[in-house]
Design a protein around this motif. Structure first.
Motif, PDB file in Angstrom:
ATOM      1  N   ALA A 136      38.051  19.365   1.382  1.00 38.59           N
ATOM      2  CA  ALA A 136      37.828  17.934   1.638  1.00 38.59           C
ATOM      3  C   ALA A 136      36.763  17.682   2.695  1.00 38.59           C
ATOM      4  O   ALA A 136      35.895  16.817   2.543  1.00 38.59           O
ATOM      5  CB  ALA A 136      39.138  17.283   2.054  1.00 38.59           C
ATOM      6  N   GLU A 137      36.792  18.451   3.771  1.00 33.39           N
ATOM      7  CA  GLU A 137      35.837  18.270   4.866  1.00 33.39           C
ATOM      8  C   GLU A 137      34.413  18.340   4.350  1.00 33.39           C
ATOM      9  O   GLU A 137      33.578  17.474   4.635  1.00 33.39           O
ATOM     10  CB  GLU A 137      36.112  19.368   5.900  1.00 33.39           C
ATOM     11  N   GLU A 138      34.161  19.376   3.529  1.00 35.64           N
ATOM     12  CA  GLU A 138      32.805  19.582   3.026  1.00 35.64           C
ATOM     13  C   GLU A 138      32.398  18.515   2.031  1.00 35.64           C
ATOM     14  O   GLU A 138      31.263  18.064   2.022  1.00 35.64           O
ATOM     15  CB  GLU A 138      32.688  20.965   2.397  1.00 35.64           C
ATOM     16  N   VAL A 139      33.349  18.115   1.201  1.00 41.71           N
ATOM     17  CA  VAL A 139      33.018  17.054   0.232  1.00 41.71           C
ATOM     18  C   VAL A 139      32.670  15.775   0.972  1.00 41.71           C
ATOM     19  O   VAL A 139      31.723  15.064   0.624  1.00 41.71           O
ATOM     20  CB  VAL A 139      34.190  16.827  -0.746  1.00 41.71           C
ATOM     21  N   ASN A 140      33.419  15.502   2.011  1.00 44.60           N
ATOM     22  CA  ASN A 140      33.137  14.286   2.780  1.00 44.60           C
ATOM     23  C   ASN A 140      31.779  14.326   3.451  1.00 44.60           C
ATOM     24  O   ASN A 140      31.120  13.314   3.634  1.00 44.60           O
ATOM     25  CB  ASN A 140      34.223  14.070   3.829  1.00 44.60           C
ATOM     26  N   ALA A 141      31.372  15.557   3.808  1.00 46.75           N
ATOM     27  CA  ALA A 141      30.069  15.696   4.452  1.00 46.75           C
ATOM     28  C   ALA A 141      28.937  15.201   3.557  1.00 46.75           C
ATOM     29  O   ALA A 141      27.862  14.817   4.024  1.00 46.75           O
ATOM     30  CB  ALA A 141      29.847  17.151   4.834  1.00 46.75           C
ATOM     31  N   LEU A 142      29.211  15.226   2.248  1.00 44.88           N
ATOM     32  CA  LEU A 142      28.194  14.727   1.297  1.00 44.88           C
ATOM     33  C   LEU A 142      27.809  13.288   1.595  1.00 44.88           C
ATOM     34  O   LEU A 142      26.683  12.879   1.405  1.00 44.88           O
ATOM     35  CB  LEU A 142      28.752  14.795  -0.135  1.00 44.88           C
ATOM     36  N   PHE A 143      28.823  12.542   2.035  1.00 47.11           N
ATOM     37  CA  PHE A 143      28.558  11.112   2.237  1.00 47.11           C
ATOM     38  C   PHE A 143      28.729  10.713   3.693  1.00 47.11           C
ATOM     39  O   PHE A 143      29.043   9.579   4.009  1.00 47.11           O
ATOM     40  CB  PHE A 143      29.492  10.274   1.360  1.00 47.11           C
ATOM     41  N   ALA A 144      28.540  11.669   4.571  1.00 46.59           N
ATOM     42  CA  ALA A 144      28.772  11.386   5.984  1.00 46.59           C
ATOM     43  C   ALA A 144      27.707  10.457   6.544  1.00 46.59           C
ATOM     44  O   ALA A 144      26.644  10.262   5.957  1.00 46.59           O
ATOM     45  CB  ALA A 144      28.794  12.685   6.779  1.00 46.59           C
ATOM     46  N   GLY A 145      28.005   9.914   7.678  1.00 46.50           N
ATOM     47  CA  GLY A 145      27.044   9.031   8.355  1.00 46.50           C
ATOM     48  C   GLY A 145      27.308   7.591   8.028  1.00 46.50           C
ATOM     49  O   GLY A 145      27.540   7.219   6.879  1.00 46.50           O
TER      50      GLY A 145
END
Lengths: 166, 1011
Positions: free
Chosen positions: B537-546
């Motif tokens: 989940a952490e990495e997937v969320n990084a896709l749309f971070a910011g």
């Protein structure tokens, strides 16, 4: 005074605008147009009285005043007062508009008109007024048409002037 | 006879014309009466002459005197004479005089009947015109009776110019001779439908005036007037017709309705004008204007809408919008409804949402608007939703909840979605739900809604947003599910994606297909990892971070320049110095000033910026070309008050779209009311406290009346820093505005020195294709003691041929008054004469062909004829002009001198040394010499000075000795041998004209004595 009063009362039912006066801040008459036939003496008397009344008014006061049984509509442009007399059923605002339109016409014709233009070319000022108002009613509401008529008449005047000199 | 005419015109030359008379009167202020009485005597003499031109001139003067109050009735007959002239010029003056001087008791009027009749039937329309104009002023009952028929005929003249006048004058005729009304009336009525609008309005005027006197007889014309009223675009005519109806309504009440209509329209129009300057006074009529929204007439409703736009305030926005929403419901399926919709959005969003105090309310309004079927403005609503959701942080949670509901209920919209533009809203909804998914209460449900098969029927660009945001949601869902012990939920979510996405991979839309297939692969990979129990989940969320933040238009300015970055340093080698010298070969003659180093870009501090801004505002305020921005709608945004300060509104969100009765935005109106009341109460409390504290003092009473605009604190802040909006405009304005002194770009110094003579001559040559010319420079500065009309005359003479000189004069108006009617005149000498147009007298001035507003300069050219050039000359001249001020205009004059030096007749002519030697050998030249003492300058400067000021060219230079040559416009050779030793310069000169040479040498001496 009484006779003048009666005279105006007799005539004032006759047309929209009774007369138009242009005078300077010093009270000098620059142009007068009467749409009611009055004798010179009466005209002089009315002029004197009106000029005094209008000049005595403060700049912030409104452009209308009731005078005898007429309404006076006036507006000051630079050093000149334009002053019209209308009857009580007439609309003050449209009279103000007529004054303004006349000033616009003068401005277009003379190019940024000033008092001296009217003093030195007073006949032209009359010609323009006559093309715009007839018998106290606006005869032409289009500025373009008025100026066209004046220009053409001027042209005609020059042509006949040249012919005369030949 | 011929002699008489000649004599006449000679006489005329000496007569005063009107202008002379006026001028004379102005010059004789002390003894005006005496002056005028002599003038009247002159006029009487002039009137006795046979020449009609003289008579007309006299009559014209009399007309002027009549205005001044002098009796001119004795000249009535002469006026008639001038009226009868066959020439239009004189006829025009005659009629003018008559219309000014005649009245009913003037007895000569009887004599004019036939003349006027003749003029009325003249083939020239202007003859007819002046006759009609004149007649309007002095028509008597007799004239009216005799001429009524002629004028009636003119009402059907071919020229509208005549028809118009004839129609108007008929009114005067009716008054003087009422019997004419009956026969003339049908024709007059006809004129109401004249093809020419001028004639039409004349007829309206006359009939209106008649009807005011006797309304009953004109009632039958009402339908005709009604038609005119609806079709005419001429306001003057409209006003007349309304007045006429005013006279008729006592007899026919039905007319009131139509009048009321027009008046209503005009009233609203007028109000919108007033609103711009005095918003407060219009706002008090809000209810009246809202009533106009119920009007049957669409044009009135639209006007009222325009007005409302300007009328809203924080206080009344909700109320006005609520009212408008009611109308939206009523106005189903019309373009008026679309207009309403855009107006609602305009009203709410104006000036950066200045008037919105509660954005939850606004979002609900937007959501309600989505229920409109068949509107074209879906994208407008969508962009508003996006804008608000991005900029107002505090509203995001609410907005997301609303959008989720919208997505869930998409099928309600989709019924006829393709047809109407409302589906655009889903674009915004999907994006908001995706981007701010952390606020979603049930992201899984929304994700499911976004992946329904029905979505595939939406337009491509919306589907693309759906797919992309489904991925964002997916990331959020994963995050929430991964914390759970049961990992199957997360895997099920992935499975849902994998099941549904292929539908989009098949899409015909490229964008949808691309995104879908990309995301599909990604999810498949994620699923693989999930099956291995990897925390993903952490990495997937990084896709749309910011976080996406709004950016102020001027944010760039705030970014500091990184250390070590010099924005002014050259990237490439700077262009070599020699290049710039090539461009300016003549620069060697000019005094070289040290080149300005490039102005270093200095760090502009806040103070400096503020100062400049202030200066620019000042400049804009004074500049007539700059249309001032409306009082800036700037808002000072304080730091966002913490979310805890915002009253949190608890609403049951599960139902909003389906509430059948009360639209939910209404709730906000109530809530807002409550909120304000609470605030007010708190305020009062505070005030009370204050008062208590103050009680010991004077205890001034606070006004706790109606709350003012400032009192209403917004529930949410628009989260964006806009820096002084009006400033943005100034950029494009600069292009139209002449630069002010302070703004002028730095000019390199040698540009400012006058052009060198040779250069000047060359350009002249190129333009005129003549062998050689000569140019002179003279500078004269005239000052009047009064500051207001200072002018600079920069006189540059170009000598065209042996005897002609062109003088260019630059007129600059340095005062604050408007200058016009400028006349340039020079007192000619025997030798030099100003060239005047054919036919004008030797003392007439030339009109300067332009006028000068304050601060403007312009150039005029005057040609002079010069006979002998061997002597210098000074010509005296006068410039007369009218100074026009705010409230006065004066005639003024300015005296000046034109200085034609001998130098100015010389042309820089190159000469080779052998030709120069031959010239000197020939022995035709006479010599002269001059010594200059105490000249303290390098030799090359000295030579440059002679070249520049006296138009010589250097033939040869050896050490401290040089030979120089020049030629006059009439072909005289002038040779100089200049030597210098210490501070003494000796010049030996030779020329074929000793007088010229002497003068040139004197002028050279003069030049050096000045330095």
């Amino acid at each position: 005074s009484f006779t003048t009063h009666c005279e105006i009362r007799t005539y004032h039912r006759m047309c929209g605008m009774q007369f138009m006066l242009l005078f300077s801040r010093q009270g000098k008459l620059r142009l007068q147009k009467w749409y009611v036939p009055l004798s010179d003496k009466e005209k002089k008397k009315i002029t004197r009285e009106l000029v005094q009344t209008v000049l005595a008014r403060k700049p912030k006061m409104c452009s209308f005043l009731e005078w005898r049984d007429l309404k006076i509509v006036y507006k000051r442009y630079a050093s000149l007062y334009f002053c019209c007399a209308i009857e009580d059923q007439d609309n003050e605002l449209i009279t103000l508009e007529i004054i303004h339109r006349y000033v616009e016409l003068l401005d277009k014709y003379f190019g940024s008109v000033c008092e001296l233009d009217i003093i030195f070319n007073f006949e032209k000022a009359y010609f323009i007024l006559d093309e715009f108002l007839l018998g106290g009613e606006a005869q032409e509401t289009s500025k373009k048409n008025v100026l066209k008529a004046i220009e053409q008449a001027d042209l005609l005047q020059e042509v006949s002037h040249v012919k005369n000199c030949e | 006879m011929a002699l008489k005419i000649v004599k006449g015109s000679i006489d005329r030359m000496f007569d005063k014309n009107l202008q002379d008379l006026v001028r004379g009167i102005r010059n004789h202020k002390e003894d005006e009466a005496k002056y005028i009485s002599t003038c009247i005597d002159e006029i009487k003499q002039e009137l006795k002459q046979d020449n009609i031109a003289v008579k007309a001139n006299a009559v014209c003067k009399l007309t002027y005197l009549q205005m001044l109050g002098y009796d001119v009735s004795w000249a009535a007959f002469n006026i008639v004479e001038v009226m009868s002239s066959s020439k239009f010029t004189y006829k025009r003056i005659g009629y003018l005089a008559a219309s000014q001087c005649f009245h009913e008791s003037t007895d000569v009027i009887m004599l004019t009947t036939n003349q006027i009749r003749k003029d009325l039937s003249s083939p020239n329309q202007y003859d007819t015109g002046v006759a009609l104009t004149g007649l309007s002023c002095f028509v008597t009952p007799d004239l009216a009776r005799d001429l009524a028929n002629d004028i009636m005929t003119l009402m059907s003249h071919t020229k509208p110019y005549i028809r118009k006048k004839a129609v108007l004058i008929m009114y005067k005729v009716f008054l003087k001779y009422p019997e004419s009304l009956r026969p003339a009336f049908p024709r007059l009525k006809e004129k109401l439908e004249d093809p020419d609008p001028g004639v039409q309005s004349a007829a309206v005027n006359v009939i209106c005036e008649l009807a005011r006197r006797n309304p009953k007889n004109y009632l039958s014309l009402a339908p005709l007037f009604f038609k005119l009223m609806t079709s005419s675009t001429n306001n003057w005519v409209l006003i007349k017709i309304i007045k006429l109806f005013g006279a008729l309504t006592p007899l026919e009440p039905r007319l009131v309705y139509s009048c009321v209509h027009v008046v209503k329209y005009l009233g609203l129009l007028a109000m919108s004008k007033i609103l711009k300057t005095h918003p407060k006074s219009v706002q008090s009529h809000k209810d009246l204007i809202l009533q106009c929204l119920d009007d049957k007439d669409e044009s009135i409703r639209l006007r009222a809408l325009d007005l409302l736009y300007g009328m809203v305030s924080k206080k009344n926005l909700m109320e006005i919008v609520k009212k408008l929403m009611l109308h939206v419901d009523k106005a189903e399926g019309t373009t008026y409804r679309d207009e309403l919709l855009t107006k609602i959005i305009d009203i709410c969003s104006q000036s950066n949402y200045q008037y919105i105090t509660n954005f939850e309310w606004y979002i609900s309004i937007l959501v309600e608007l989505t229920r409109l079927e068949g509107t074209r403005h879906g994208h407008l609503i969508a962009s508003q939703m996006l804008d608000v959701a991005i900029r107002v942080k505090a509203i995001r949670a609410f907005a997301v909840a609303q959008m989720a509901t919208l997505l869930d209920n998409a099928h309600l919209l989709t019924g006829n979605m393709q047809r109407n533009g409302i589906c655009e809203v889903l674009y915004a909804a999907a994006w908001i739900c995706g981007e701010f998914s952390e606020h979603l209460e049930n992201p899984m449900q929304t994700l499911e809604a976004m992946l329904r098969p029905k979505v595939a029927t939406l337009p491509g660009h919306i589907q693309a947003v759906y797919v992309q945001n489904a991925a964002k949601l997916f990331a959020t869902v994963l995050k929430s599910q991964e914390g759970n012990t049961d990992s199957t939920a997360a895997q099920e979510t992935s499975q849902l994606m994998i099941d549904r996405l292929p539908l989009f991979v098949q899409s015909a839309n490229l964008e949808v297909q691309e995104r879908a297939s990309c995301i599909l692969q990604l999810v498949k990979y994620i699923q693989k990892l999930q099956q291995k129990d990897v925390e993903i989940a952490e990495e997937v969320n990084a896709l749309f971070a910011g976080e996406l933040n709004p950016v102020a238009p001027k944010a760039q300015k705030k970014v500091p320049v990184p250390e070590g970055l010099d924005l002014d340093a050259w990237i490439n080698e700077p262009p070599s110095e020699s290049e710039s010298e090539d461009e300016q070969p003549k620069a060697i003659f000019a005094k070289e000033e040290p080149k300005h180093s490039r102005p270093r870009h200095t760090e502009v501090d806040e103070k400096e910026l503020a100062r400049r801004r202030e200066a620019r505002k000042q400049e804009q305020a004074n500049n007539p070309f700059y249309i001032k921005a409306s009082p800036s709608s700037q808002k000072v945004y304080q730091d966002t008050p913490g979310v805890e300060h915002i009253p949190v509104v608890q609403i049951d969100l599960s139902v909003p779209l389906k509430v059948p009765g009360l639209p939910m935005s209404d709730q906000y109106v109530k809530l807002e009311e409550e909120r304000r009341q609470k605030e007010r109460a708190e305020k009062k409390k505070k005030e009370k406290k204050k008062r208590k504290e103050k009680r010991s003092g004077r205890g001034k009473k606070h006004d706790s009346g109606p709350e003012s605009e400032e009192d209403i604190t917004p529930a949410h802040q628009v989260d964006i820093v806009t820096e002084e909006m009006p400033e943005v405009n100034s950029l494009d304005i600069l292009y139209f505005v002449p630069l002010a002194d302070s703004e002028k770009l730095p000019v390199r110094s040698h540009r400012e020195t006058p052009k060198s003579p040779a250069e000047d001559g060359d350009t002249e040559n190129a333009a005129l294709q003549e062998p050689k010319k000569k140019s002179t420079k003279e500078k004269r500065e005239k000052k009047k003691d009064k500051d207001r009309d200072r002018k600079v005359y920069d006189i540059q003479g170009n000598l065209q041929d042996g005897s002609q000189v062109v003088v260019s004069v630059i007129f600059e108006n340095k005062g604050d008054s408007f200058l016009k009617s400028m006349e340039f005149n020079v007192l000619d000498s025997l030798n030099s004469k100003l060239q005047r147009p054919d036919g004008s007298g030797p003392h007439d001035g030339l009109t300067v062909p332009f006028q000068l507003p304050p601060g403007v300069s312009n150039e005029a050219r005057f040609v002079f004829t010069v006979q002998s050039i061997i002597m210098p000359q000074k010509l005296k001249g006068t410039l007369t002009f009218i100074v026009k001020n705010e409230d006065s205009s004066t005639h003024e004059k300015l005296d000046f001198k034109l200085h034609f030096t001998c130098t100015s007749y010389l042309i820089t002519t190159p000469c080779y040394s052998d030709a120069f030697a031959k010239l000197l050998e020939s022995g035709d030249l006479k010599g002269s010499s001059v010594r200059l003492e105490g000249v303290n300058m390098p030799f090359h400067h000295l030579l440059a000075r002679i070249c520049f000021h006296h138009h010589f060219s250097v033939v040869e230079r050896i050490d401290s000795c040089a030979s120089m040559y020049s030629r006059s416009i009439q072909g005289h050779h002038v040779c100089l041998l200049v030597k210098t030793s210490g501070q003494t310069v000796s010049i030996d000169a030779k020329c074929d004209e000793p007088t010229l040479l002497g003068n040139v040498l004197d002028e050279i001496k003069q030049t050096f004595s000045q330095c």
